[in-house]
Design a protein around this motif. Structure first.
Motif, mmCIF file in Angstrom:
data_model
loop_
_atom_site.group_PDB
_atom_site.id
_atom_site.type_symbol
_atom_site.label_atom_id
_atom_site.label_comp_id
_atom_site.label_asym_id
_atom_site.label_seq_id
_atom_site.Cartn_x
_atom_site.Cartn_y
_atom_site.Cartn_z
ATOM 1 N N ALA A 216 0.829 -1.213 0.000
ATOM 2 C CA ALA A 216 0.000 0.000 0.000
ATOM 3 C C ALA A 216 0.860 1.258 0.000
ATOM 4 O O ALA A 216 0.567 2.230 -0.710
ATOM 5 C CB ALA A 216 -0.930 -0.009 1.213
ATOM 6 N N TRP A 217 1.929 1.240 0.790
ATOM 7 C CA TRP A 217 2.801 2.417 0.866
ATOM 8 C C TRP A 217 3.599 2.600 -0.421
ATOM 9 O O TRP A 217 3.759 3.730 -0.890
ATOM 10 C CB TRP A 217 3.735 2.298 2.071
ATOM 11 N N VAL A 218 4.104 1.519 -0.992
ATOM 12 C CA VAL A 218 4.884 1.614 -2.222
ATOM 13 C C VAL A 218 4.038 2.193 -3.348
ATOM 14 O O VAL A 218 4.479 3.091 -4.087
ATOM 15 C CB VAL A 218 5.438 0.231 -2.617
ATOM 16 N N LEU A 219 2.818 1.720 -3.491
ATOM 17 C CA LEU A 219 1.933 2.257 -4.524
ATOM 18 C C LEU A 219 1.648 3.736 -4.286
ATOM 19 O O LEU A 219 1.559 4.528 -5.239
ATOM 20 C CB LEU A 219 0.626 1.463 -4.557
ATOM 21 N N ALA A 220 1.507 4.109 -3.012
ATOM 22 C CA ALA A 220 1.253 5.516 -2.693
ATOM 23 C C ALA A 220 2.465 6.378 -3.040
ATOM 24 O O ALA A 220 2.320 7.468 -3.617
ATOM 25 C CB ALA A 220 0.899 5.657 -1.216
ATOM 26 N N TYR A 221 3.671 5.907 -2.696
ATOM 27 C CA TYR A 221 4.882 6.655 -3.049
ATOM 28 C C TYR A 221 5.014 6.791 -4.562
ATOM 29 O O TYR A 221 5.427 7.845 -5.066
ATOM 30 C CB TYR A 221 6.126 5.956 -2.486
ATOM 31 N N GLN A 222 4.695 5.738 -5.292
ATOM 32 C CA GLN A 222 4.780 5.805 -6.749
ATOM 33 C C GLN A 222 3.803 6.824 -7.309
ATOM 34 O O GLN A 222 4.142 7.584 -8.228
ATOM 35 C CB GLN A 222 4.512 4.413 -7.345
ATOM 36 N N ASN A 223 2.598 6.863 -6.761
ATOM 37 C CA ASN A 223 1.620 7.856 -7.215
ATOM 38 C C ASN A 223 2.119 9.272 -6.968
ATOM 39 O O ASN A 223 2.063 10.141 -7.845
ATOM 40 C CB ASN A 223 0.288 7.650 -6.498
ATOM 41 N N PRO A 231 -2.427 9.475 -3.166
ATOM 42 C CA PRO A 231 -2.545 8.018 -3.001
ATOM 43 C C PRO A 231 -3.946 7.543 -3.342
ATOM 44 O O PRO A 231 -4.933 8.199 -3.034
ATOM 45 C CB PRO A 231 -2.222 7.804 -1.515
ATOM 46 N N SER A 232 -4.024 6.386 -3.991
ATOM 47 C CA SER A 232 -5.316 5.840 -4.393
ATOM 48 C C SER A 232 -6.104 5.380 -3.173
ATOM 49 O O SER A 232 -5.541 5.158 -2.097
ATOM 50 C CB SER A 232 -5.117 4.660 -5.346
ATOM 51 N N TRP A 233 -7.396 5.195 -3.364
ATOM 52 C CA TRP A 233 -8.224 4.745 -2.245
ATOM 53 C C TRP A 233 -7.835 3.322 -1.847
ATOM 54 O O TRP A 233 -7.937 2.965 -0.671
ATOM 55 C CB TRP A 233 -9.708 4.813 -2.610
ATOM 56 N N GLN A 234 -7.361 2.517 -2.809
ATOM 57 C CA GLN A 234 -6.920 1.170 -2.462
ATOM 58 C C GLN A 234 -5.721 1.211 -1.514
ATOM 59 O O GLN A 234 -5.643 0.427 -0.567
ATOM 60 C CB GLN A 234 -6.549 0.384 -3.724
ATOM 61 N N SER A 235 -4.789 2.135 -1.776
ATOM 62 C CA SER A 235 -3.633 2.274 -0.890
ATOM 63 C C SER A 235 -4.067 2.723 0.502
ATOM 64 O O SER A 235 -3.570 2.211 1.510
ATOM 65 C CB SER A 235 -2.638 3.279 -1.477
ATOM 66 N N CYS A 236 -4.984 3.671 0.550
ATOM 67 C CA CYS A 236 -5.449 4.172 1.854
ATOM 68 C C CYS A 236 -6.132 3.075 2.657
ATOM 69 O O CYS A 236 -5.895 2.935 3.867
ATOM 70 C CB CYS A 236 -6.393 5.351 1.646
ATOM 71 N N VAL A 237 -6.967 2.292 1.992
ATOM 72 C CA VAL A 237 -7.637 1.179 2.672
ATOM 73 C C VAL A 237 -6.608 0.149 3.134
ATOM 74 O O VAL A 237 -6.687 -0.373 4.252
ATOM 75 C CB VAL A 237 -8.688 0.536 1.749
ATOM 76 N N GLY A 238 -5.637 -0.157 2.276
ATOM 77 C CA GLY A 238 -4.606 -1.122 2.641
ATOM 78 C C GLY A 238 -3.796 -0.670 3.829
ATOM 79 O O GLY A 238 -3.491 -1.468 4.742
ATOM 80 N N MET A 239 -3.420 0.604 3.869
ATOM 81 C CA MET A 239 -2.649 1.123 4.996
ATOM 82 C C MET A 239 -3.456 1.058 6.285
ATOM 83 O O MET A 239 -2.941 0.647 7.337
ATOM 84 C CB MET A 239 -2.201 2.562 4.701
ATOM 85 N N ALA A 240 -4.713 1.477 6.215
ATOM 86 C CA ALA A 240 -5.563 1.447 7.409
ATOM 87 C C ALA A 240 -5.759 0.020 7.904
ATOM 88 O O ALA A 240 -5.723 -0.242 9.123
ATOM 89 C CB ALA A 240 -6.906 2.091 7.099
ATOM 90 N N ALA A 241 -5.937 -0.916 6.965
ATOM 91 C CA ALA A 241 -6.155 -2.310 7.352
ATOM 92 C C ALA A 241 -4.923 -2.904 8.027
ATOM 93 O O ALA A 241 -5.037 -3.608 9.048
ATOM 94 C CB ALA A 241 -6.530 -3.134 6.120
ATOM 95 N N TRP A 242 -3.754 -2.628 7.490
ATOM 96 C CA TRP A 242 -2.533 -3.167 8.083
ATOM 97 C C TRP A 242 -2.253 -2.556 9.456
ATOM 98 O O TRP A 242 -1.837 -3.252 10.387
ATOM 99 C CB TRP A 242 -1.346 -2.957 7.155
ATOM 100 N N LEU A 243 -2.477 -1.261 9.607
ATOM 101 C CA LEU A 243 -2.260 -0.620 10.904
ATOM 102 C C LEU A 243 -3.230 -1.155 11.945
ATOM 103 O O LEU A 243 -2.838 -1.457 13.085
ATOM 104 C CB LEU A 243 -2.403 0.897 10.769
ATOM 105 N N ALA A 244 -4.499 -1.286 11.561
ATOM 106 C CA ALA A 244 -5.498 -1.800 12.495
ATOM 107 C C ALA A 244 -5.221 -3.256 12.841
ATOM 108 O O ALA A 244 -5.317 -3.665 14.012
ATOM 109 C CB ALA A 244 -6.895 -1.654 11.897
#
Length: 265
Positions: A216-223, A231-244
């Protein structure tokens, strides 16, 4: 919540933590002529090698679906954050074992040992990631999406800390955890969109990439750095899911190990 109380205890001892981080950085290359300079030289030389080999010598190019054509430029955006994550997680996983003798003799919160290693890694890589953003200005043109970069960096190291703390507790109970983490980090780069654009991965199997916490972070950095996009919504959801998810795993481990951790060490 146990995790919140743990962080509060660390905040109360922030002066001691600052000294511990400084000593951690100094100890990594003590006795060398270059000293602290080696801490920054190694990732910088790695980045320079990617650019020289792939973009200058071989002039390799990616397809039209990639966020940038230059292979080295693409690799650096994902590889530098990945190196930061690997160092923080790898050192953090063994931090309690390495400090076992200290924890047995002193009534220090174990969280300090994990934070010491993660913050030391952050002190090395955060300036490098900021320099990366500046170096990529011709690509992102100073787009407003750069405002998301501080949050991306903060959440990346927050994830590294939470995962490292959970794995450090597991490693204290079962030493094999360190070996498993070392292996996972060595092969994890291949299960992420770091070495190749996500569009090159078979569509039916792309869900495997999200098993890597850094995807999720790599895709966000690339964007942000390659295209100047948010960052795409998929990256944001992925980051939130991993942190939670990491927090949900750490909390019961903290409760379970509260009275037995020192004995495990």
């Amino acid at each position: 919540m146990q995790l919140v109380r743990t962080l509060q205890s660390a905040w109360q001892m922030r002066a001691l933590l600052t000294v511990m981080v400084q000593r951690e950085l100094a100890a990594r290359h003590s006795g060398t002529a270059g000293g602290l300079a080696w801490v920054y030289a190694q990732p910088l030389l790695t980045v320079a090698a990617y650019y020289l080999v792939f973009d200058v010598v071989f002039a390799m190019r990616l397809g039209d679906a990639a966020p940038t054509k230059a292979v080295g430029t693409f690799l650096i955006v994902g590889m530098l954050p990945w190196q930061a994550f690997c160092e923080a997680l790898g050192r953090g996983t063994s931090s309690l074992i390495d400090a076992g003798h200290l924890l047995q003799k002193n009534a220090l919160p174990p969280v300090l040992m994990v934070l010491r290693t993660v913050l030391a890694s952050a002190a090395v890589y955060l300036p490098l990631l900021v320099l990366l953003a500046l170096a990529y200005t011709p690509l992102h043109h100073g787009a407003p999406a750069l405002l998301s970069l501080p949050l991306l960096l903060a959440t990346q190291f927050a994830l590294a800390f939470v995962l490292a703390y959970a794995l450090a507790i597991m490693a204290a109970a079962l030493r094999d955890t360190v070996q498993v983490v070392t292996f996972a980090l060595s092969v994890g780069v291949f299960l992420s969109p770091i070495l190749f654009p996500v569009t090159l991965f078979p569509e039916d199997w792309r869900w495997l990439l999200w098993l890597n916490p850094m995807t999720a972070w790599v895709l966000a950095y690339q964007n942000v750095l390659l295209q100047g996009l948010w960052p795409s919504w998929q990256s944001c959801v992925g980051m939130a899911a991993w942190l939670a998810g990491a927090g949900a795993v750490l909390s019961p481990l903290l409760r379970r190990s509260r009275d037995e951790l020192v004995d495990w060490l």
